[in-house]
Design a protein around this motif. Structure first.
Motif, PDB file in Angstrom:
ATOM      1  N   SER A   1       6.087  -3.763   3.453  1.00  0.00           N
ATOM      2  CA  SER A   1       5.402  -2.963   4.463  1.00  0.00           C
ATOM      3  C   SER A   1       6.392  -2.457   5.496  1.00  0.00           C
ATOM      4  N   GLN A   2       6.478  -1.149   5.636  1.00  0.00           N
ATOM      5  CA  GLN A   2       7.361  -0.585   6.656  1.00  0.00           C
ATOM      6  C   GLN A   2       6.988  -1.138   8.021  1.00  0.00           C
ATOM      7  N   SER A   3       5.729  -0.946   8.397  1.00  0.00           N
ATOM      8  CA  SER A   3       5.288  -1.288   9.750  1.00  0.00           C
ATOM      9  C   SER A   3       5.134  -2.786   9.959  1.00  0.00           C
TER      10      SER A   3
ATOM     11  N   VAL B   1       4.515  10.344   9.741  1.00  0.00           N
ATOM     12  CA  VAL B   1       3.521   9.631   8.927  1.00  0.00           C
ATOM     13  C   VAL B   1       4.042   9.468   7.488  1.00  0.00           C
TER      14      VAL B   1
ATOM     15  N   LYS C   1       3.878  12.182  -1.696  1.00  0.00           N
ATOM     16  CA  LYS C   1       4.518  12.898  -0.589  1.00  0.00           C
ATOM     17  C   LYS C   1       3.984  14.325  -0.496  1.00  0.00           C
TER      18      LYS C   1
ATOM     19  N   GLU D   1       0.231  14.366   0.669  1.00  0.00           N
ATOM     20  CA  GLU D   1      -0.104  13.977   2.034  1.00  0.00           C
ATOM     21  C   GLU D   1       0.344  14.972   3.089  1.00  0.00           C
TER      22      GLU D   1
ATOM     23  N   CYS E   1       0.845  -1.205   0.000  1.00  0.00           N
ATOM     24  CA  CYS E   1       0.000   0.000   0.000  1.00  0.00           C
ATOM     25  C   CYS E   1       0.882   1.257   0.000  1.00  0.00           C
ATOM     26  N   GLY E   2       0.349   2.321  -0.546  1.00  0.00           N
ATOM     27  CA  GLY E   2       0.977   3.650  -0.432  1.00  0.00           C
ATOM     28  C   GLY E   2       2.404   3.674  -0.949  1.00  0.00           C
ATOM     29  N   THR E   3       3.273   4.237  -0.117  1.00  0.00           N
ATOM     30  CA  THR E   3       4.676   4.352  -0.496  1.00  0.00           C
ATOM     31  C   THR E   3       5.314   2.990  -0.740  1.00  0.00           C
TER      32      THR E   3
ATOM     33  N   THR F   1       0.127  -3.294   8.322  1.00  0.00           N
ATOM     34  CA  THR F   1      -0.963  -2.766   7.485  1.00  0.00           C
ATOM     35  C   THR F   1      -1.977  -3.875   7.196  1.00  0.00           C
TER      36      THR F   1
ATOM     37  N   SER G   1       6.363   8.521   4.777  1.00  0.00           N
ATOM     38  CA  SER G   1       7.449   7.547   4.731  1.00  0.00           C
ATOM     39  C   SER G   1       8.593   8.066   3.852  1.00  0.00           C
TER      40      SER G   1
HETATM   41  O1  M6R Z   1       3.584   0.348   7.013  1.00  0.00           O
HETATM   42  P1  M6R Z   1       3.329   0.223   5.545  1.00  0.00           P
HETATM   43  O2  M6R Z   1       4.548   0.338   4.726  1.00  0.00           O
HETATM   44  O3  M6R Z   1       2.556  -1.025   5.186  1.00  0.00           O
HETATM   45  O4  M6R Z   1       2.409   1.461   5.183  1.00  0.00           O
HETATM   46  C1  M6R Z   1       1.886   1.611   3.895  1.00  0.00           C
HETATM   47  C2  M6R Z   1       1.277   2.971   3.711  1.00  0.00           C
HETATM   48  O5  M6R Z   1       0.248   3.187   4.637  1.00  0.00           O
HETATM   49  C3  M6R Z   1       2.311   4.100   3.842  1.00  0.00           C
HETATM   50  O6  M6R Z   1       3.402   3.910   2.986  1.00  0.00           O
HETATM   51  C4  M6R Z   1       1.676   5.450   3.525  1.00  0.00           C
HETATM   52  O7  M6R Z   1       1.341   5.541   2.176  1.00  0.00           O
HETATM   53  C5  M6R Z   1       2.618   6.595   3.938  1.00  0.00           C
HETATM   54  N1  M6R Z   1       1.937   7.530   4.772  1.00  0.00           N
HETATM   55  C6  M6R Z   1       3.187   7.346   2.765  1.00  0.00           C
HETATM   56  O8  M6R Z   1       4.052   8.351   3.145  1.00  0.00           O
END
Ligand code: M6R
Length: 366
Positions: free
Chosen positions: A105-107, A156, A243, A246, A58-60, A110, A158
């Protein structure tokens, strides 16, 4: 805790040379001959079994997947499909044991990405997670994990997670290419050497942010900005525009430069800022002709190019240079000015940079 910086985001932007170095350091052979991904232990038969790879995020992280597709297809010659997790999970994807599904996924928390991973497993696909959080739900669920060693990301928006995801996808592609012998040992060494130069080059970009700050102050009150580019530059354009949206709430759109004529060019009028990425030599001339198209409508064009490219200056109003690198690695450098542009635009507009409205760092609900 912000280490003297005004916001976590700018602190994390400046942490990128270190984050990138840590993500690659223990994974490159000392003599630069190969990428060592001990966490995978794949052999060439394992790789042969992957008829097709899916990258889901998702997202970044999804934007990192778009670059990852390019890397794997170009270097390892395996077909790759990239999908947004919330689409993938509900579209009855055609997956079985002949596939590898990579989730990014960073976190690692998700919810759509986790659900996509579970769905891929249920269908029999092998799975690999690229994540920044040790022991996260996604890390625990996947068959294999490659950690990005970015350190905690608090803002928030990334930033360092994205650049370390790109480095990871690149190393993975080189690793697969070595196993499949789809690149020569010389080329592989050249790529690894180029990779090793990145931390120093990132540092170089971060040493001189004044011009970008000036652009952000000058164009920070425009309501629309366009990002254009081709191939990997298009992938970076997607991230640059997200970027900006957001954190500065400026309406931004990323377009594959060749697609402009199919509708978006109607929006290009006098004074609209267009950020044109032109770091990819194999489509450079094509990108220049798209730049001419927007210039002809009196857009204000900011070109983003590799140092040494003097030609671009003839076609744009301003140029931002990044250090010269292999074109495959250009995204890892090109995104930095775009992160900074978003940051300084948000600061100029008085936005809450680290906690943009309506958004959460980790989206654990659907
Ligand atoms: O933790 P994740 O990488 O799964 O998160 C995915 C997105 O929610 C996250 O990259 C979001 O798009 C960021 N706020 C972008 O800067």
């Amino acid at each position: 805790e912000k280490g003297g910086y005004e916001h976590f985001m700018i602190k994390e932007i400046y942490e990128q040379p270190k984050a990138v170095r840590e993500t690659m350091s223990s994974r490159l052979a000392k003599d630069d001959s190969s990428v060592l991904l001990d966490e995978l232990k794949w052999n060439k038969h394992d790789l042969k079994a992957f008829k097709k790879i899916f990258i889901v995020a998702c997202g970044t992280a999804y934007h990192a997947g778009v670059v990852g597709k390019y890397y794997i297809e170009k270097l390892a010659r395996i077909p790759v499909e990239v999908d947004i997790a919330s689409e993938f999970r509900y579209r009855s994807p055609l997956l079985d044991e002949n596939n590898l599904t990579i989730v990014i996924s960073q976190s690692g928390e998700t919810s759509d990405t986790l659900a996509a991973l579970k769905e891929a497993k249920r269908l029999g696909s092998r799975t690999l997670a690229v994540t920044n959080v040790v022991g996260s739900s996604i890390a625990r669920e996947a068959d294999n994990v490659i950690y990005t060693w970015a350190g905690p990301e608090i803002a928030v928006a990334s930033t360092k997670a994205y650049t370390t995801q790109l480095v990871t996808m690149f190393m993975l592609a080189v690793y697969m290419a070595d196993l499949k012998a789809t690149v020569s040992p010389e080329r592989s060494k050249e790529l690894i050497k180029a990779l090793r130069n990145l931390p120093g080059q990132l540092h170089e970009i971060l040493e001189d942010v004044e011009p970008i700050k000036t652009f952000a102050q000058r164009y920070g009150f425009n309501e629309d900005v366009f990002f254009i580019g081709r191939s990997l530059d298009y992938a970076v354009a997607l991230e640059g525009s997200l970027k900006l949206k957001e954190i500065s709430y400026i309406h931004a759109e990323a377009y594959a430069a060749g697609e402009l004529k199919h509708g978006t060019l109607a929006l290009i009028i006098e004074g609209v800022p267009v950020i044109a990425l032109a770091t990819q030599s194999d489509v450079y001339e094509k990108t220049l002709s798209n730049i001419k198209e927007v210039k002809a409508r009196d857009a204000v064009v900011i070109g983003l190019a590799l140092k040494g490219d003097k030609q671009i200056e003839k076609y744009v109003d301003h140029t931002i240079y990044i250090p010269d690198t292999d074109q495959l690695l250009a995204p890892i450098l090109a995104v930095i000015p775009l992160q900074l542009l978003a940051y300084y635009a948000a600061v100029t507009r008085g936005c809450d940079v680290d906690k943009p409205r309506n958004l959460a760092k980790s989206v654990t609900v659907e």
